[in-house]
Motif scaffolding. Structure first.
Motif, PDB file in Angstrom:
ATOM      1  N   ASN A 200       0.961  -1.159  -0.022  1.00  0.00           N
ATOM      2  CA  ASN A 200       0.037  -0.023  -0.031  1.00  0.00           C
ATOM      3  C   ASN A 200       0.959   1.277   0.136  1.00  0.00           C
ATOM      4  O   ASN A 200       1.719   1.390   0.839  1.00  0.00           O
ATOM      5  CB  ASN A 200      -1.015   0.016   1.134  1.00  0.00           C
ATOM      6  CG  ASN A 200      -1.979   1.227   1.180  1.00  0.00           C
ATOM      7  OD1 ASN A 200      -1.463   2.356   1.505  1.00  0.00           O
ATOM      8  ND2 ASN A 200      -3.060   0.943   1.027  1.00  0.00           N
ATOM      9  N   LEU A 202       0.412   4.264   0.420  1.00  0.00           N
ATOM     10  CA  LEU A 202       0.138   5.338   1.353  1.00  0.00           C
ATOM     11  C   LEU A 202       0.775   4.833   2.829  1.00  0.00           C
ATOM     12  O   LEU A 202       1.231   5.681   3.542  1.00  0.00           O
ATOM     13  CB  LEU A 202      -1.352   5.767   1.559  1.00  0.00           C
ATOM     14  CG  LEU A 202      -1.707   6.231   0.069  1.00  0.00           C
ATOM     15  CD1 LEU A 202      -3.225   6.364   0.051  1.00  0.00           C
ATOM     16  CD2 LEU A 202      -1.442   7.847   0.225  1.00  0.00           C
ATOM     17  N   ILE A 203       0.702   3.831   3.243  1.00  0.00           N
ATOM     18  CA  ILE A 203       1.110   3.320   4.444  1.00  0.00           C
ATOM     19  C   ILE A 203       2.517   2.807   4.342  1.00  0.00           C
ATOM     20  O   ILE A 203       3.419   3.044   5.380  1.00  0.00           O
ATOM     21  CB  ILE A 203       0.433   2.074   5.023  1.00  0.00           C
ATOM     22  CG1 ILE A 203      -1.317   2.801   5.392  1.00  0.00           C
ATOM     23  CG2 ILE A 203       0.887   1.593   6.231  1.00  0.00           C
ATOM     24  CD1 ILE A 203      -2.176   1.689   5.913  1.00  0.00           C
ATOM     25  N   ALA A 207       7.690   7.586   0.559  1.00  0.00           N
ATOM     26  CA  ALA A 207       7.708   9.027   0.887  1.00  0.00           C
ATOM     27  C   ALA A 207       8.330   9.866  -0.086  1.00  0.00           C
ATOM     28  O   ALA A 207       9.000  10.718   0.631  1.00  0.00           O
ATOM     29  CB  ALA A 207       8.363   9.184   2.327  1.00  0.00           C
ATOM     30  N   ILE A 208       7.974   9.809  -1.183  1.00  0.00           N
ATOM     31  CA  ILE A 208       8.481  10.734  -2.389  1.00  0.00           C
ATOM     32  C   ILE A 208       7.438  11.724  -2.937  1.00  0.00           C
ATOM     33  O   ILE A 208       7.810  12.619  -3.480  1.00  0.00           O
ATOM     34  CB  ILE A 208       9.226   9.924  -3.373  1.00  0.00           C
ATOM     35  CG1 ILE A 208       8.222   9.075  -4.060  1.00  0.00           C
ATOM     36  CG2 ILE A 208      10.368   9.333  -2.928  1.00  0.00           C
ATOM     37  CD1 ILE A 208       8.616   8.732  -5.350  1.00  0.00           C
ATOM     38  N   SER A 209       6.302  11.513  -2.436  1.00  0.00           N
ATOM     39  CA  SER A 209       5.318  12.352  -2.786  1.00  0.00           C
ATOM     40  C   SER A 209       3.919  12.396  -1.903  1.00  0.00           C
ATOM     41  O   SER A 209       3.751  11.338  -1.174  1.00  0.00           O
ATOM     42  CB  SER A 209       4.782  12.096  -4.356  1.00  0.00           C
ATOM     43  OG  SER A 209       3.947  10.997  -4.390  1.00  0.00           O
ATOM     44  N   SER A 210       2.999  13.026  -2.472  1.00  0.00           N
ATOM     45  CA  SER A 210       1.620  12.859  -1.345  1.00  0.00           C
ATOM     46  C   SER A 210       0.949  11.784  -1.647  1.00  0.00           C
ATOM     47  O   SER A 210      -0.160  11.195  -0.834  1.00  0.00           O
ATOM     48  CB  SER A 210       0.818  14.209  -1.725  1.00  0.00           C
ATOM     49  OG  SER A 210       0.419  14.185  -2.901  1.00  0.00           O
ATOM     50  N   THR A 213       3.333   7.902   0.421  1.00  0.00           N
ATOM     51  CA  THR A 213       3.701   8.107   1.745  1.00  0.00           C
ATOM     52  C   THR A 213       4.007   6.953   2.634  1.00  0.00           C
ATOM     53  O   THR A 213       3.988   5.821   2.120  1.00  0.00           O
ATOM     54  CB  THR A 213       2.551   9.033   2.518  1.00  0.00           C
ATOM     55  OG1 THR A 213       1.151   8.078   2.215  1.00  0.00           O
ATOM     56  CG2 THR A 213       2.086  10.246   1.598  1.00  0.00           C
ATOM     57  N   ASN A 214       4.290   7.055   3.781  1.00  0.00           N
ATOM     58  CA  ASN A 214       4.427   5.989   4.820  1.00  0.00           C
ATOM     59  C   ASN A 214       4.003   6.505   6.313  1.00  0.00           C
ATOM     60  O   ASN A 214       3.789   7.627   6.613  1.00  0.00           O
ATOM     61  CB  ASN A 214       5.687   5.175   4.699  1.00  0.00           C
ATOM     62  CG  ASN A 214       6.885   6.181   4.985  1.00  0.00           C
ATOM     63  OD1 ASN A 214       6.770   6.773   6.074  1.00  0.00           O
ATOM     64  ND2 ASN A 214       7.901   6.170   4.149  1.00  0.00           N
ATOM     65  N   LEU A 215       3.663   5.461   7.055  1.00  0.00           N
ATOM     66  CA  LEU A 215       3.045   5.718   8.264  1.00  0.00           C
ATOM     67  C   LEU A 215       4.147   6.193   9.541  1.00  0.00           C
ATOM     68  O   LEU A 215       5.182   5.723   9.249  1.00  0.00           O
ATOM     69  CB  LEU A 215       2.415   4.491   8.980  1.00  0.00           C
ATOM     70  CG  LEU A 215       1.605   4.491  10.289  1.00  0.00           C
ATOM     71  CD1 LEU A 215       0.483   5.237   9.789  1.00  0.00           C
ATOM     72  CD2 LEU A 215       1.384   3.006  10.341  1.00  0.00           C
ATOM     73  N   ARG A 216       3.782   7.121   9.970  1.00  0.00           N
ATOM     74  CA  ARG A 216       4.530   7.529  11.319  1.00  0.00           C
ATOM     75  C   ARG A 216       3.622   7.156  12.541  1.00  0.00           C
ATOM     76  O   ARG A 216       2.635   6.935  12.652  1.00  0.00           O
ATOM     77  CB  ARG A 216       5.039   8.704  11.001  1.00  0.00           C
ATOM     78  CG  ARG A 216       4.118   9.987  11.023  1.00  0.00           C
ATOM     79  CD  ARG A 216       4.612  11.415  11.217  1.00  0.00           C
ATOM     80  NE  ARG A 216       5.005  11.455  12.818  1.00  0.00           N
ATOM     81  CZ  ARG A 216       5.502  12.524  13.028  1.00  0.00           C
ATOM     82  NH1 ARG A 216       5.854  13.756  12.226  1.00  0.00           N
ATOM     83  NH2 ARG A 216       5.847  12.808  14.400  1.00  0.00           N
ATOM     84  N   HIS A 275      11.888   3.168   6.465  1.00  0.00           N
ATOM     85  CA  HIS A 275      10.682   3.539   7.468  1.00  0.00           C
ATOM     86  C   HIS A 275       9.697   2.401   7.359  1.00  0.00           C
ATOM     87  O   HIS A 275       8.784   2.095   8.177  1.00  0.00           O
ATOM     88  CB  HIS A 275       9.859   4.791   7.327  1.00  0.00           C
ATOM     89  CG  HIS A 275      10.691   6.100   7.676  1.00  0.00           C
ATOM     90  ND1 HIS A 275      11.605   6.893   6.510  1.00  0.00           N
ATOM     91  CD2 HIS A 275      11.248   6.601   8.803  1.00  0.00           C
ATOM     92  CE1 HIS A 275      12.194   7.749   7.165  1.00  0.00           C
ATOM     93  NE2 HIS A 275      11.887   7.654   8.573  1.00  0.00           N
TER      94      HIS A 275
END
Lengths: 285, 305
Positions: A200, A202-203, A207-210, A213-216, A275
């Motif tokens: 996925n 987004l999770i 982390a190179i664009s909107s 992403t990845n989870l923090r 990450h």
């Protein structure tokens, strides 16, 4: 069911990976797993276990064996999942065998070994160090036992008993899914599941664009996500037991966290510290 | 906690039933401000014609969310109009300790909903109040209809669409033009109700669950499992944080469920609803101009008879 944390080395006259096999054998046998075979007369020693599951009436066949090459300087384990047990057959020729190598060492290996009545999970800290993981036994299926009686997982680090040393930089953990060292037994046989949330963007994106992403964390709290086993097209089968996605954001391997009284250890994928390269392993009690 | 059901002849009656159910379960109704509140949860329930508009707040009269969410007589796109909201409607109320779900049903197979509660995610700097409803902002018709798919919703073609699913929309942002149907007061990065790092940042929405929603129902056993309803906020440097994880509702697909069906999983019972209206042939919904929500839907924990 408990866990054990410790280390093995070659101080008692045998190689460390032999001692690691001995630890698995002793700990499983002491915690309701039946030892069907523990053969230390072989160069590649074999351990085959049977679990009874949460019902107490199941037959869950898993095992580990060793393999090594002194000249190539690798000393590994193989994680195995089976559909039965034949005393006359060697480890690799047990019924329905799925095998995945787990790089180990002939010198000190720190281990985190945890088990339930239906699965055994292992994390080893090896060499430089890197972190090598294994999972054998059932997942938690999204189905009734009558629908899906044997949701067996065989997860390791390598495709079969590959001649690979822990220092090799390509091999990666079963928990990320969609790789040959992660196998799930469906009603149709072994398959290679994807493991959400890996996959996925987004999770577990880069982390190179909107949209990648990845989870923090959330306010310093690290929320664990179940690892869902699916085929990325038409089926979701279940979730790994006691193994959860955790972000590597401001996190580090061997960190521990306590959630609702349960302790989890943060594990990284071999040498990787990105990450999205971590999972949390529950220390079963 | 409690389940209520009945019929209502207008939206005033729906609100009255909702308020009565909530006050029976520990909420307080401030009639002057039209605010229902409990602990740090505040939601204004305002009637406007046949619309029930919900506005999240952080206090009785303070901390307004950027816009309302609503149920009402939406008309949709002229070429694919939405069914008229014919009264009376049936209503069902699911009231838990910190989560409330309200469903109305009319024209046999059409459903609208509103919901609110408090996030169970620890360490949010904000109150964690969340809310949502079928419609976003104070529109009266949504001339471009429904926009929803297994990967999200909200259209880049038009701001005048709605994505009638909780924490689902992935297009548009917090601002009124691309208003969302769901909001959470996380206050992470002191952003209050924002979904992202800017006022109009796009939502994460159901994309964070991809591809699981798209996979259901399973080929292997024809069943659609229940998936968690979670909400994430976009953070700086392309990170996201979990800000809501609902206890009493789940996503699912309705291919093999009937709207209103109660299913039992272990000791739990769940009642299945479409997000708006089930359509088995257009099961993935519409990018815009829609008048149904395919087989996309949800399950609410059911403690009724």
């Amino acid at each position: 069911m408990p866990h054990t944390i410790g280390f093995v080395d070659n101080s008692n006259g045998q190689l460390a990976h032999y001692n690691m096999l001995q630890v698995i054998r002793d700990f499983a046998a002491a915690n309701s797993w039946q030892v069907l075979r523990y053969d230390t007369t072989l160069e590649n020693r074999e351990l085959i276990l049977k679990g009874v599951g949460y019902s107490g009436t199941e037959e869950i066949f898993v095992g580990f064996r060793t393999y090594h090459n002194v000249d190539a300087d690798y000393y590994n384990l193989v994680a195995g999942g089976f559909t039965g047990y034949v005393p006359g057959n060697d480890f690799d020729h047990q019924p329905g065998a799925a095998l995945s190598g787990v790089p180990s060492h002939n010198q000190r290996v720190d281990y985190w070994l945890t088990l339930t009545p239906q699965r055994i999970a292992l994390m080893m800290k090896v060499g430089t160090p890197v972190y090598e993981s294994a999972y054998v036994g059932k997942c938690l299926p999204y189905a009734r036992p009558s629908q899906y009686p044997y949701p067996l997982v065989c997860g390791g680090m390598l495709t079969g008993a590959a001649a690979t040393r822990f220092s090799e930089t390509v091999h990666a953990g079963y928990f990320k899914g969609n790789r040959a060292n992660m196998k799930l037994r469906t009603n149709d046989g072994w398959m290679q599941p994807h493991c959400y949330p890996w996959g996925n963007d987004l999770i577990a994106g880069n982390a190179i664009s909107s949209t990648k992403t990845n989870l923090r964390d959330t306010g310093g709290i690290y929320h664990l996500l179940p690892i869902e086993l699916h085929d990325n097209s038409a089926n979701i089968w279940g979730t790994l037991e006691g193994v959860f996605y955790i972000t590597g954001f401001d996190n580090a391997v061997e960190n521990t966290l306590i959630i609702n009284g349960e302790t989890f250890v943060v594990v990284q994928d071999v040498w990787r510290t990105g990450h999205t390269d971590y999972y949390a392993l529950r220390m079963d009690t | 906690m409690a389940y209520y059901s009945g019929t209502a002849n207008d939206m005033t009656a729906v609100r009255s039933a909702l308020v009565a159910a909530c006050t029976s379960e520990g909420w307080t109704w401030n009639a002057g401000e039209e605010v229902l509140h409990k602990d740090t949860m505040f939601v204004r329930l305002q009637l406007s014609g046949e619309y029930l508009r919900l506005l999240g707040r952080t206090g009785l009269t303070t901390g307004d969310a950027p816009h309302v969410v609503q149920m009402g007589p939406f008309t949709g796109y002229s070429g694919t109009p939405l069914p008229a909201l014919d009264w009376p409607v049936g209503y069902e109320l699911f009231v838990f300790e910190a989560e409330v779900y309200c469903i109305i049903n009319y024209n046999v197979d059409v459903y609208q909903w509103c919901a609110f509660g408090q996030s169970t995610v620890d360490n949010l700097p904000g109150s964690g109040m969340w809310l949502g409803a079928s419609g976003n902002k104070a529109a009266t018709g949504y001339s471009y209809g429904i926009s929803i798919s297994p990967a999200g919703g909200g259209s880049s073609y038009s701001t005048n669409v709605f994505c009638p699913a909780l924490f689902w929309r992935s297009g548009g942002g917090t601002a009124a033009g691309h208003a969302t149907e769901s909001l959470v007061y996380s206050d992470l990065d002191t952003h209050g109700w924002w979904w992202g790092t800017t006022y109009n940042c796009s939502n994460i929405g159901v994309d964070a669950l991809k591809p699981l929603v798209n996979i259901l129902p399973n080929d292997w056993n024809s069943e659609a499992i229940l998936l968690p309803i979670r909400a994430y906020k976009a953070r700086f440097e392309n990170r996201i944080s979990l800000i809501a994880d609902l206890d009493h509702a789940r996503y699912t697909r309705l291919d093999h469920y009937t709207p209103g069906q109660v299913i039992t999983i272990g000791s739990d019972r769940w009642k299945i609803f479409p997000w708006y209206r089930k359509n088995i042939t257009g099961r993935d919904g519409f990018s815009w101009r829609g008048n149904h929500t395919g087989t996309l839907g949800w399950a609410i924990r059911y403690e009724g008879p």
